[in-house]
Design a protein around this motif. Sequence first.
Motif, PDB file in Angstrom:
ATOM      1  N   ILE A 133       0.854  -1.183   0.000  1.00 23.74           N
ATOM      2  CA  ILE A 133       0.000   0.000   0.000  1.00 23.74           C
ATOM      3  C   ILE A 133       0.892   1.235   0.000  1.00 23.74           C
ATOM      4  O   ILE A 133       1.753   1.377   0.884  1.00 23.74           O
ATOM      5  CB  ILE A 133      -0.928  -0.009   1.230  1.00 23.74           C
ATOM      6  N   PRO A 134       0.738   2.134  -0.963  1.00 21.84           N
ATOM      7  CA  PRO A 134       1.634   3.300  -1.041  1.00 21.84           C
ATOM      8  C   PRO A 134       1.582   4.174   0.204  1.00 21.84           C
ATOM      9  O   PRO A 134       0.510   4.556   0.680  1.00 21.84           O
ATOM     10  CB  PRO A 134       1.107   4.063  -2.263  1.00 21.84           C
ATOM     11  N   THR A 135       2.762   4.479   0.727  1.00 24.39           N
ATOM     12  CA  THR A 135       2.925   5.347   1.896  1.00 24.39           C
ATOM     13  C   THR A 135       4.304   5.983   1.771  1.00 24.39           C
ATOM     14  O   THR A 135       5.195   5.421   1.106  1.00 24.39           O
ATOM     15  CB  THR A 135       2.789   4.537   3.207  1.00 24.39           C
ATOM     16  N   GLY A 193       0.296  17.084  -2.831  1.00 18.71           N
ATOM     17  CA  GLY A 193      -0.940  16.707  -3.503  1.00 18.71           C
ATOM     18  C   GLY A 193      -2.121  17.285  -2.756  1.00 18.71           C
ATOM     19  O   GLY A 193      -1.985  18.192  -1.937  1.00 18.71           O
ATOM     20  N   ARG A 194      -3.305  16.755  -3.030  1.00 17.69           N
ATOM     21  CA  ARG A 194      -4.516  17.188  -2.340  1.00 17.69           C
ATOM     22  C   ARG A 194      -4.675  16.340  -1.077  1.00 17.69           C
ATOM     23  O   ARG A 194      -4.880  15.132  -1.145  1.00 17.69           O
ATOM     24  CB  ARG A 194      -5.742  17.042  -3.238  1.00 17.69           C
ATOM     25  N   PHE A 256      -2.801  11.648   0.696  1.00 17.54           N
ATOM     26  CA  PHE A 256      -2.765  12.616  -0.390  1.00 17.54           C
ATOM     27  C   PHE A 256      -3.240  11.969  -1.682  1.00 17.54           C
ATOM     28  O   PHE A 256      -2.955  10.787  -1.941  1.00 17.54           O
ATOM     29  CB  PHE A 256      -1.343  13.140  -0.606  1.00 17.54           C
ATOM     30  N   VAL A 257      -3.939  12.754  -2.489  1.00 19.20           N
ATOM     31  CA  VAL A 257      -4.293  12.366  -3.852  1.00 19.20           C
ATOM     32  C   VAL A 257      -3.360  13.135  -4.787  1.00 19.20           C
ATOM     33  O   VAL A 257      -3.306  14.370  -4.736  1.00 19.20           O
ATOM     34  CB  VAL A 257      -5.762  12.695  -4.172  1.00 19.20           C
ATOM     35  N   GLU A 262       2.211   7.866 -10.709  1.00 16.74           N
ATOM     36  CA  GLU A 262       1.963   6.425 -10.807  1.00 16.74           C
ATOM     37  C   GLU A 262       1.257   5.927  -9.555  1.00 16.74           C
ATOM     38  O   GLU A 262       0.317   5.120  -9.629  1.00 16.74           O
ATOM     39  CB  GLU A 262       3.292   5.688 -10.995  1.00 16.74           C
ATOM     40  N   GLN A 263       1.709   6.376  -8.396  1.00 18.19           N
ATOM     41  CA  GLN A 263       1.024   6.080  -7.145  1.00 18.19           C
ATOM     42  C   GLN A 263       0.127   7.275  -6.821  1.00 18.19           C
ATOM     43  O   GLN A 263       0.538   8.236  -6.177  1.00 18.19           O
ATOM     44  CB  GLN A 263       2.032   5.820  -6.026  1.00 18.19           C
TER      45      GLN A 263
END
Length: 354
Positions: A133-135, A193-194, A256-257, A262-263
């Motif tokens: 999971i991206p972190t 990011g958002r 963050f969005v 890529e992530q």
Amino acid sequence: MPIDRMAASRRVLVTGVGGQPGFDLARRLQQHGCTVIGTDADPAANGLLLPGLIASQSLPVTHPHYGIELLKLCDDLRPNALLSAVESELPQLLAMRATLNQIGVRTWLPPQHAINACLDKAEFYTVLTEYGIPTPRTWLPQQIAAIPDNCPLVVKPRHGQGSQNVMYCRTWQQALILCELVPEPIIQARVDGREFTADCLVDNSGRASVILRYRLLTKGGLSMVASTFHDPEVAGGVAEALAAVGAVGLCCVQGFVRDGHEQRVVLTELNARAAGGFLLAEAAGADLIGQTLAGLWGGPVAHDRLRYRPDVCLTKYVETLAVSEDESATGNSATRSNSIASQQFTGRASDARI
């Protein structure tokens, strides 16, 4: 809002009513018809002045008699349930769960490994990377040589909260110096990011409802302006993180969005408590606290009642909760006005009402 007749006979102890999550949780439970006992280690905590609240100052969670005093309070005031708004006390509450249950105090606590991942940002990184999971990449101070050059960084407390002692830098050499200033530091790759928060309720079968809101304006770690949104990819990533950590009950996830990356969705932390802005989830239609009460009392969580509308925007403001005259503070006959301020939500959309 109609009073829940079953809730009206319930006494709920809420800890940490001086923080925004505990303050709003206590008041929301009152609006559900519960009798609320509120505690905080700070005698000047604003939540202790909530009208109708049974207030009690508590010992700090680090005090050796914290558990003894909490059990004594429960024995004296006889709450039917306890909801914590202070994550650092969760390990002690988990150790006390059997005793609390014996004296009639219900709890809804995550398992120890989930608490560890919520309290320890390095552990959270380990768990999420194990599940893919991206972190943000995370390093301990002794791993600083592994940080690549030209990587914007964040130095923060490993066990911190509320954006306290969070510092930004651009090189690992700067991070090395900041590690001398930040207590129990970790270093993370900075993510832009958002920014969003997900208000979540996970039932005992592991099913999660996720209510998403963008953090449009943040001060001191607290979301002051926020707006709900729907995004299946973000909601799916949050649900994966909740399952990986083993979260249960009322909790929140931040991240963050990053459109164009890529992530696209990167998650930064998970808290095993209500978020400071959970009232927006309710204003958007999610029965978050009502369903938390259902799960706390051992019933099923009605996930269909946790659906919500997107594009509901709410803004926090400051109001005066109480004013008192305090002669003792001056040492003479003069008096001092003492305003206790509390941050609340006000609607910015016609349907954003609580």
